[in-house]
Enzyme design. Structure first.
Site, mmCIF file in Angstrom:
data_model
loop_
_atom_site.group_PDB
_atom_site.id
_atom_site.type_symbol
_atom_site.label_atom_id
_atom_site.label_comp_id
_atom_site.label_asym_id
_atom_site.label_seq_id
_atom_site.Cartn_x
_atom_site.Cartn_y
_atom_site.Cartn_z
ATOM 1 N N ASP A 1 0.851 -1.184 0.000
ATOM 2 C CA ASP A 1 0.000 0.000 0.000
ATOM 3 C C ASP A 1 0.893 1.242 0.000
ATOM 4 O O ASP A 1 1.651 1.466 0.950
ATOM 5 C CB ASP A 1 -0.837 -0.047 1.296
ATOM 6 C CG ASP A 1 -2.162 0.647 1.164
ATOM 7 O OD1 ASP A 1 -2.214 1.690 0.509
ATOM 8 O OD2 ASP A 1 -3.143 0.148 1.765
ATOM 9 N N ASP B 1 -2.927 4.650 -2.336
ATOM 10 C CA ASP B 1 -3.881 5.286 -1.426
ATOM 11 C C ASP B 1 -4.344 6.638 -1.988
ATOM 12 O O ASP B 1 -3.507 7.444 -2.443
ATOM 13 C CB ASP B 1 -3.145 5.492 -0.094
ATOM 14 C CG ASP B 1 -4.056 5.954 1.020
ATOM 15 O OD1 ASP B 1 -5.001 5.220 1.352
ATOM 16 O OD2 ASP B 1 -3.814 7.051 1.565
ATOM 17 N N GLU C 1 -6.893 3.841 -5.261
ATOM 18 C CA GLU C 1 -8.065 4.180 -4.468
ATOM 19 C C GLU C 1 -8.489 5.583 -4.872
ATOM 20 O O GLU C 1 -7.720 6.539 -4.715
ATOM 21 C CB GLU C 1 -7.747 4.145 -2.976
ATOM 22 C CG GLU C 1 -9.002 4.362 -2.145
ATOM 23 C CD GLU C 1 -8.744 4.918 -0.754
ATOM 24 O OE1 GLU C 1 -9.604 4.741 0.112
ATOM 25 O OE2 GLU C 1 -7.691 5.542 -0.538
ATOM 26 N N HIS D 1 -10.922 -1.740 5.101
ATOM 27 C CA HIS D 1 -10.667 -1.264 6.465
ATOM 28 C C HIS D 1 -11.292 0.099 6.749
ATOM 29 O O HIS D 1 -11.131 0.616 7.857
ATOM 30 C CB HIS D 1 -9.159 -1.209 6.687
ATOM 31 C CG HIS D 1 -8.506 -0.222 5.764
ATOM 32 N ND1 HIS D 1 -8.440 -0.419 4.392
ATOM 33 C CD2 HIS D 1 -7.946 0.977 6.000
ATOM 34 C CE1 HIS D 1 -7.863 0.619 3.840
ATOM 35 N NE2 HIS D 1 -7.544 1.486 4.785
ATOM 36 N N ASP D 2 -11.922 0.693 5.771
ATOM 37 C CA ASP D 2 -12.581 2.000 5.975
ATOM 38 C C ASP D 2 -14.098 1.884 5.969
ATOM 39 O O ASP D 2 -14.787 2.891 6.159
ATOM 40 C CB ASP D 2 -12.199 2.978 4.851
ATOM 41 C CG ASP D 2 -10.723 3.298 4.823
ATOM 42 O OD1 ASP D 2 -10.103 3.342 5.901
ATOM 43 O OD2 ASP D 2 -10.187 3.499 3.717
#
Ligand code: GLC
Ligand code: CA
Length: 550
Positions: free
Chosen positions: A96, A196, A246, A320-321
């Protein structure tokens, strides 16, 4: 490594995956110990969220050193072993890359703070009086997006936490530094990257107040974004690797470009429009029941256009968000198993690369925390206070967090029914829901009808049938809100996918002719090989294959 179009990707959140040394915090050796489990799912890639040196104000998305491992998570030797051991099992690691910002602890920012002009130009510093930030832009975690540095008499931009300073991508030296980071991990044998919030890296030329919003329309998919991505990919030679960006508040037009192979940018994108259908007036912190008609429309538009214009989607419900999907769009009580499987079917048969977030394959639920002291996430804690300031009671604010907090997905992976869910020998850094007594790997391994085994089957079907990987998609039941249905077509084969999005039985407006069909998977154990499929049970999913069409 498998082509990304035929792959399924598993996301690990190391802090909550498995704790190998009993300090209550998941770690790299924990992932190594569980590689056989991950392999048993049939996935091709593992995306791990960051474990680099960081003050961990945003759980590692605030990177202090892109080339060093945080000692809480392990050592460089552990990471090398993880890459090698995953490789032995036929799986590639995706790392990431948090390149929109660094932690303010990063040495570049520390030098900038001392007034070094070279490093100040790594970030976005603007003049302005101590009382007036340069613009009215808002941080995504609440409050102003600007922080004043008295010693410099300047403000710096932070679209996220105040300890996450936005990098200045207009500076070619910054771009070179970040390319070096990619090369470093590529040389270590990493097989792919997740970038990200990468569509936020190109800021506008002029910084001005946003009279219509929080500023995002100025910097999302900004002016040089495509140029920067092309340069990053070309100069690091990662064009053949699996890459996913993302994309925050993006649009279809840009995602088509990001993911079209001719553009040589990324393999695919995450977009989040389908995960906002329960945001009231587009606001995350205002609750609303999901609008399923809107959900269906979004899937249809994105899938159809991506197909027409040679783009590619990452398809997913969880990360995870995001809160847990079974709690959000299914029924975590009465139809826990059925609805978790139905939701899985909806995305796993789509055109795109499916992502599974740890624990999703078990049907893990939201955490049900009842006290603010149980929360750990910076965004959740900030918004709790904002909600109180806005006049909500504590109870109301906790209700909102209970449904929207990112901590809903960050509780430890539920390995067994024992103390701490088999995650750790000591009290974990964040609480575990009581339902680990029946939602856990050990029990689901033993149950052929478990959600876990259903996910395995879905993953295996994608490997087995080219029509799932490459088939053209056409949507069905557009007028029937409760039913999410589509067809996939490839060389004389037709795959038919029908899902009941509700807890009530529904009568299909157009019954399905099942003559000559094979049922590949379904979440009710019944024969659908009869002549016609006319009704669907609560949250029922059926996937049928018709062969040898003329
Ligand atoms: C992404 C991450 C999220 C993080 C944010 C800032 O959205 O997924 O966890 O807080 O970027 O880096
Ligand atoms: Ca540990």
């Amino acid at each position: 490594m498998a082509d990304f179009k035929s792959s399924t990707i598993y996301q690990v959140y190391p802090k909550s995956f498995y704790d190998s040394n009993g300090d209550g915090i998941g770690d790299i050796r924990g992932i190594i110990e569980k590689l056989d489990y991950i392999r048993s799912l049939g996935v091709d890639y593992i995306w791990s969220t960051p474990f680099f040196v960081s003050p961990l104000n945003d759980n590692g998305y605030d990177v202090e050193d892109y080339r060093k491992i945080h000692p809480l998570f392990g050592t460089m030797a552990d990471v090398e072993e993880l890459i090698a051991e995953a490789g032995k099992r036929g799986m590639g690691l995706m790392f990431d890359m948090v390149f929109n910002h660094t932690s303010t602890h990063h040495e570049w920012f520390q030098k900038a703070l001392l007034g070094d002009p070279e490093y100040m130009d790594y970030y976005i510093f603007k003049d302005g009086g101590a009382d007036t930030p340069p613009t009215n832009w808002q941080s995504k975690f609440g409050g102003s997006a600007w922080e004043y540095v008295p010693s410099l008499k300047k403000w710096y931009l932070h679209l996220f936490d105040v300890t996450q300073a936005d990098l200045n991508w207009e500076n070619p030296r910054v771009r070179e530094e970040l390319k070096d980071v990619i090369r470093f991990w590529k040389d270590k044998g990493v097989k792919g990257f997740r970038f990200d919030v990468v569509n936020l890296i190109s800021k506008p030329e002029v910084y001005e107040d946003d009279t219509q919003g929080d500023g995002k329309r100025f910097y999302s998919d900004g002016p040089h974004i495509h140029e920067y991505l092309k340069e990053l990919v070309a100069d690091t030679g990662i064009g053949d690797m699996v890459t996913v960006g993302e994309m925050s508040a993006t649009n279809l037009e840009n995602c088509l470009r990001y993911s079209n192979p001719d553009e040589k940018e990324l393999s695919m994108c995450f977009n989040f429009h389908h995960l906002k259908v329960d945001y009231k007036d587009g606001k995350k912190w205002e609750l609303m029941k999901p609008d399923y008609q809107e959900l269906k429309k979004l899937f249809e538009t994105w899938q159809t256009e991506m197909q027409k214009q040679n783009g590619w989607n990452a398809v997913f419900w969880c990360n995870h968000d995001q809160p847990r999907i079974v709690s959000r769009m299914g029924d975590e009580e009465k139809y826990w198993k059925e609805s978790a499987k139905m939701l899985a079917t909806c995305v796993h048969m789509l055109r795109g690369t499916p992502y599974i977030f740890q624990g999703e394959e078990l049907g893990m639920t939201n955490t049900g925390y009842s006290n603010i002291s149980e929360y750990r996430d910076v965004e959740s804690i900030n918004y709790y206070h904002i909600l109180l300031e806005e006049g909500k009671t504590q109870e109301e604010a906790l209700e909102v967090l209970g449904q929207r907090s990112r901590d809903n997905s960050r509780s430890p992976m539920q390995w067994d029914a024992g103390t701490y869910a088999g995650f750790s020998e000591s009290k974990p850094w964040i609480g575990i829901p009581d339902n680990h007594s029946y939602i856990n790997v050990t029990m689901e391994e033993q149950d052929p009808d478990s959600i876990l085994n259903y996910y395995r089957k879905l993953i295996q079907l994608r490997k087995q049938y080219a029509v799932i990987q490459e088939g053209a998609i056409e949507f069905l039941y557009q007028e029937q809100q409760e039913v999410f249905g589509y067809k996939r077509l490839l060389g004389g084969q037709e795959l038919l996918v029908v899902n009941n999005l509700t807890g009530q039985e529904v009568v299909l407006q157009t019954p399905v002719d099942c003559g000559g069909c094979e049922c590949l998977i379904g979440n009710y154990q019944k024969e659908v090989s009869g002549d016609w499929l006319e009704t669907l049970q609560s949250y029922e999913s059926v996937v049928l294959l018709k062969k040898n069409l003329q």
